[in-house]
Each structure stands twice: as structure tokens, then as C-alpha cells.
Write an enzyme that holds these catalytic residues in place. Structure first.
Site, PDB file in Angstrom:
ATOM      1  N   PHE A 162       1.043  -1.207  -0.210  1.00 59.14           N
ATOM      2  CA  PHE A 162      -0.247   0.187   0.207  1.00 59.14           C
ATOM      3  C   PHE A 162       0.813   1.235  -0.485  1.00 59.14           C
ATOM      4  CE2 PHE A 162      -2.125   3.003   1.683  1.00 59.14           C
ATOM      5  CZ  PHE A 162      -3.400   3.469   0.794  1.00 59.14           C
ATOM      6  N   ASP A 247       8.795   2.761   3.018  1.00 53.40           N
ATOM      7  CA  ASP A 247       8.130   3.337   2.315  1.00 53.40           C
ATOM      8  C   ASP A 247       7.134   3.643   3.712  1.00 53.40           C
ATOM      9  OD1 ASP A 247       5.529   4.742   2.892  1.00 53.40           O
ATOM     10  OD2 ASP A 247       4.534   3.938   0.715  1.00 53.40           O
ATOM     11  N   LYS A 276       1.909  11.420   7.139  1.00 49.21           N
ATOM     12  CA  LYS A 276       1.715  10.810   8.140  1.00 49.21           C
ATOM     13  C   LYS A 276       1.910  11.832   9.613  1.00 49.21           C
ATOM     14  CE  LYS A 276      -1.133   7.711   6.706  1.00 49.21           C
ATOM     15  NZ  LYS A 276      -0.883   6.076   5.490  1.00 49.21           N
TER      16      LYS A 276
END
Ligand SMILES: *Cc1c(COP(=O)(O)O)cnc(C)c1O
Length: 425
Positions: A162, A247, A276
Site C-alpha cells: 500500500f 515507504d 503522516k
């Protein structure tokens, strides 16, 4: 609600919260469903206020937040030091443009490079943009440094990855729901199983620019690779002159008990996407961070973002990193995660199949006999915000700032919720 000129004027004069102050939870949900795109399926909870580890709906029902905006709220909601920093910046400047220099961005790029142990930073806003930035850097590096024939570069990625929702990124997703009807997709990606360094090595060709992966696959259900995988992947990449791109959008900034999940092993990347928690739970702030060699391929005009590196985002992000360091977030995440893991196992007993994760990123998988919908409903009823990631796996990633007493409350509510479902089986 009927929308007319008077309402625009009233909002302009009295503000947004005057307009929504008397809304019920049902009204908010109904308007969202009617006028909003249905690209999410939210739980029937309408959060009107959040502070620290807690959130409230319009009826005043209180929840402990174990979603934490998918790790973005590491500092707790409205962390005082960060709100103070944001307010101070709101008195100076918020958005100029990358046509000019600002001291806030100067501080940000230096701070993030230092924090990461890498050399240079390309500021963006969202996680997907940070990943896209890494893809562009890796491809240009392949053509201009490694000597791959133009337009032939390949990037190896993992099954169940993802990395965000842009068309390029969903093009190499293995999740049918994320891809279907959004093609045609960009070529140049190869998929290998996650956790298998030999499969990566076998997939490498002379045209391979990079290997892009999450160090822990959070969205896939909190999948932790075998010990040693991160370091092995580093070795494979070095051996074949392939850039290693982590990531760390969800796993970064202490969530797994280290600054970055790759810090658990000898696995320093050439490039890394972060986002984030970097925004302190206040703003979207992301970046591609890299070695001098990888970042040096970008020249003026190669890439950009209107909001990337804006002074407000930069000030908040630097303060966010400073708080994580000053308050020992890495150790806190490790200790709090260990506490919750033990408490959940004790409370859940035979209802839990497995708990996966590292630090304060936990995926609790329940046995097939417990219906996930009833668990979901029970968690909410008992005041716990959590959501299923994959089948029967619920993510528990409360703010790293969550206090010990609150962790104990999470464990108690967890126990009551699970018992209420298991007890009726
Ligand atoms: C959330 C996430 C992204 C995408 O971030 P956005 O800010 O939603 O674009 C990318 N990679 C990982 C690992 C994520 O968890």
C-alpha cells in the site's frame, strides 16, 4: 439544511461552528453521504472534538482513539506544543511559494535530514506524493546515473503493498478493489512476494532502478517480515546497484519503537517516503528523503508542489520531530506496544488468533468464530475507535503520547468488548 445567501453571510459573520453547533450526529452523517463522494465507508461515529488520546461525538459519548488517523496522530490530538507552534507561525506567514526561500523550510530540510540520517529532503504534502517523488527520483537516477536505457527502468514492489492512491501507485497494487476500472496503468513495475529477499534478487534485471517497499505492511493487516529481511534487502540492492526505497509513511517517526522501522536492522535506504506523523496530527506534511546521490538528480523544473515546504507545515513538522525526540517517543512506543500486546492477549484469551506488529502498531487478528461486524460494533459501543484492516484484523495504533492510565483503559475496554461478543457465542 437549506443553503441560501443568508447562510453564506451568516457563516462569514459568525463562523463555521455557529452553523454546525446544533447538528446531531445523524445530520452530519446524512449530509456527508448525500453530498460527499462515497469513496470511504466510515463507521457510524461523528467526531466533533478530539484531545490527546480521546475523541467525542455530538452526544458527548467519549472514545479512546486507537486509529490515530493511521499513525498520523502520534502526538495526540491538539498536542499543546504543536498548536502553540502553529499559532505562532499563523502570526508570521503560512504560504509563500517555492519561488522564494523561507527560514522555516531551511530549518525543516536540515532537521528532517538530521533526524533521518540521510542527506537531503524534497518537501511534499501527502504520503502518495512522497512515494511518487521517490519513483521519479529512482527513474531519473536509473537513466542519468546507472545508465538504464530511457523509458526501460523497472521498479520492484511487493505483493499486498500500500503506497497511496494515485493512478501510478494503484497500478502496481495487487488489491483488485484499488485498481479495477482505473487503468490503463503506468508500466515499469514488477511484483514479488513480501518478506522474500531471494525473490527480490531473482526479479532484478540490468534495468532495475529501485526496490520500493514498506518495512511493515500496515494496510495489508500489519504484516511483519521475517527477521533479517530488511538487511538482506539492503544487501541485494547494494549488490545489484539498485536503489532501496522504504515507504515509512505509516511506520516512520517512532511508531514501531525506532525512529524508522528500517532502524531495527542494518537497512539504510537510498530514498525514503515519509508523511503522516510528520505533520504532528495538525497538517498534511510529507517528504522524500534521500542520499545526496539519489536526490542530486532533481534539477529545477523536474518536480514541484504548490504547498510543499510551506512555512506553516515546516514549522509544525520541526516542532513535531523535536517533541518526539525530547519526549523519547521511540522508547514510549516500544513500551506501550509491549504493554498493550500483553494486556490484549490476557484479555482476549482464546478469541485472539494472533497479534502482529512492532512498537505501537498492532494488528489483532481474531479467530474465525468471532464475527468481525459484531466485534467492530462492540469496540465502538465500549468506547474504542478501531477499524478492521484485513479480515478479522483490527488495527490498534493509538497516539504515542497516550498515557499509561489511558493504555490501561484501552485494555479494559478491549476486554469488555471482546467478552461481550465471545460470551454470547
Ligand atoms: C497512508 C500511506 C500512504 C499514503 O499517504 P496519503 O497521505 O494518504 O497519500 C503511503 N504509504 C503508506 C505505507 C501509507 O500507510
Amino acid at each position: 439544511m437549506a443553503w441560501d445567501d443568508a447562510l453564506w453571510r451568516r457563516i462569514a459573520e459568525r463562523g463555521v461552528h455557529d452553523a454546525i453547533a446544533r447538528w446531531t450526529d445523524e445530520q452530519a452523517i446524512e449530509a456527508t453521504e448525500r453530498f460527499g463522494a462515497h469513496n470511504y465507508h466510515p463507521l457510524p461515529v461523528n467526531i466533533v472534538r478530539a484531545k490527546g488520546a480521546r475523541a467525542w461525538d455530538a452526544q458527548g459519548k467519549e472514545y479512546l482513539d486507537c486509529v490515530g488517523a493511521y499513525s498520523a496522530v502520534a502526538h495526540g490530538h491538539l498536542a499543546e506544543a504543536l498548536v502553540r507552534e502553529a499559532k505562532a507561525q499563523l502570526e508570521r506567514s503560512t504560504l509563500v511559494s517555492r519561488a522564494f526561500y523561507t527560514p522555516e523550510m531551511a530549518l525543516f530540510v536540515q532537521a528532517l535530514a538530521e533526524y533521518s540520517g540521510l542527506d537531503a529532503v524534497c518537501p511534499m504534502n501527502t504520503g502518495a506524493e512522497a512515494v511518487e517523488t521517490c519513483i521519479k527520483l529512482a527513474r531519473k537516477w536509473a537513466y542519468t546515473v546507472k545508465g538504464v536505457p530511457e523509458d526501460r527502468a523497472e521498479i520492484v514492489v511487493c505483493e499486498n503493498n500500500f503506497h497511496g492512491r494515485t493512478t501510478t501507485i494503484v497500478g502496481f497494487s495487487t488489491e483488485e478493489r484499488y485498481r479495477r476500472f482505473f487503468g490503463p496503468f503506468a508500466p515499469g513495475f514488477r511484483i514479488v512476494p513480501f518478506g522474500d529477499a531471494e525473490a527480490l534478487e531473482a526479479a532484478v534485471t540490468p534495468n532495475t532502478a529501485a526496490f520500493l517497499a514498506e518495512p511493515i505492511q500496515a494496510e495489508a493487516g500489519v504484516i511483519v517480515p521475517p527477521d533479517g529481511y530488511l538487511a538482506q534487502v539492503r544487501q541485494v540492492c547494494s549488490r545489484h546497484r539498485v536503489l532501496l526505497v522504504w515507504d515509512e509513511v505509516q511506520t516512520g517517526f517512532c511508531r514501531t519503537g525506532r525512529r524508522f522501522a528500517w532502524n531495527h536492522e542494518d537497512a539504510r535506504p537510498d530514498l525514503m517516503a515519509v508523511g503522516k506523523a510528520l505533520g504532528g496530527g495538525l497538517l498534511p506534511v510529507s517528504a522524500a528523503v534521500g542520499t545526496r546521490e539519489a536526490m542530486a538528480v532533481f534539477q529545477p523544473g523536474d518536480h514541484g508542489s504548490t504547498f510543499g515546504g510551506n512555512p506553516l507545515a515546516c514549522a509544525v513538522a520541526v516542532a513535531a520531530m523535536a517533541v518526539m525526540e525530547a519526549e523519547g517517543y521511540a522508547g514510549r512506543a516500544e513500551r506501550s506496544g509491549a504493554f498493550l500486546r500483553t494486556a490484549f492477549l490476557r484479555a482476549g484469551g482464546g478469541s485472539i488468533q494472533e497479534i502482529r506488529g512492532k512498537g505501537l502498531l498492532l494488528g489483532v487478528e481474531f479467530v474465525p468464530e468471532l464475527p468481525a461486524e459484531r466485534l467492530q460494533e462492540a469496540f465502538l459501543r465500549h468506547g474504542l475507535l478501531t477499524k478492521e484492516t484485513r479480515r478479522r484484523t483490527f488495527r490498534f495504533a493509538p497516539p504515542i503520547a497516550t498515557e499509561q492510565a489511558e493504555l490501561e483503559e484501552i485494555a479494559e475496554r478491549f476486554e469488555s468488548a471482546v467478552r461481550s461478543v465471545a460470551g454470547t457465542m
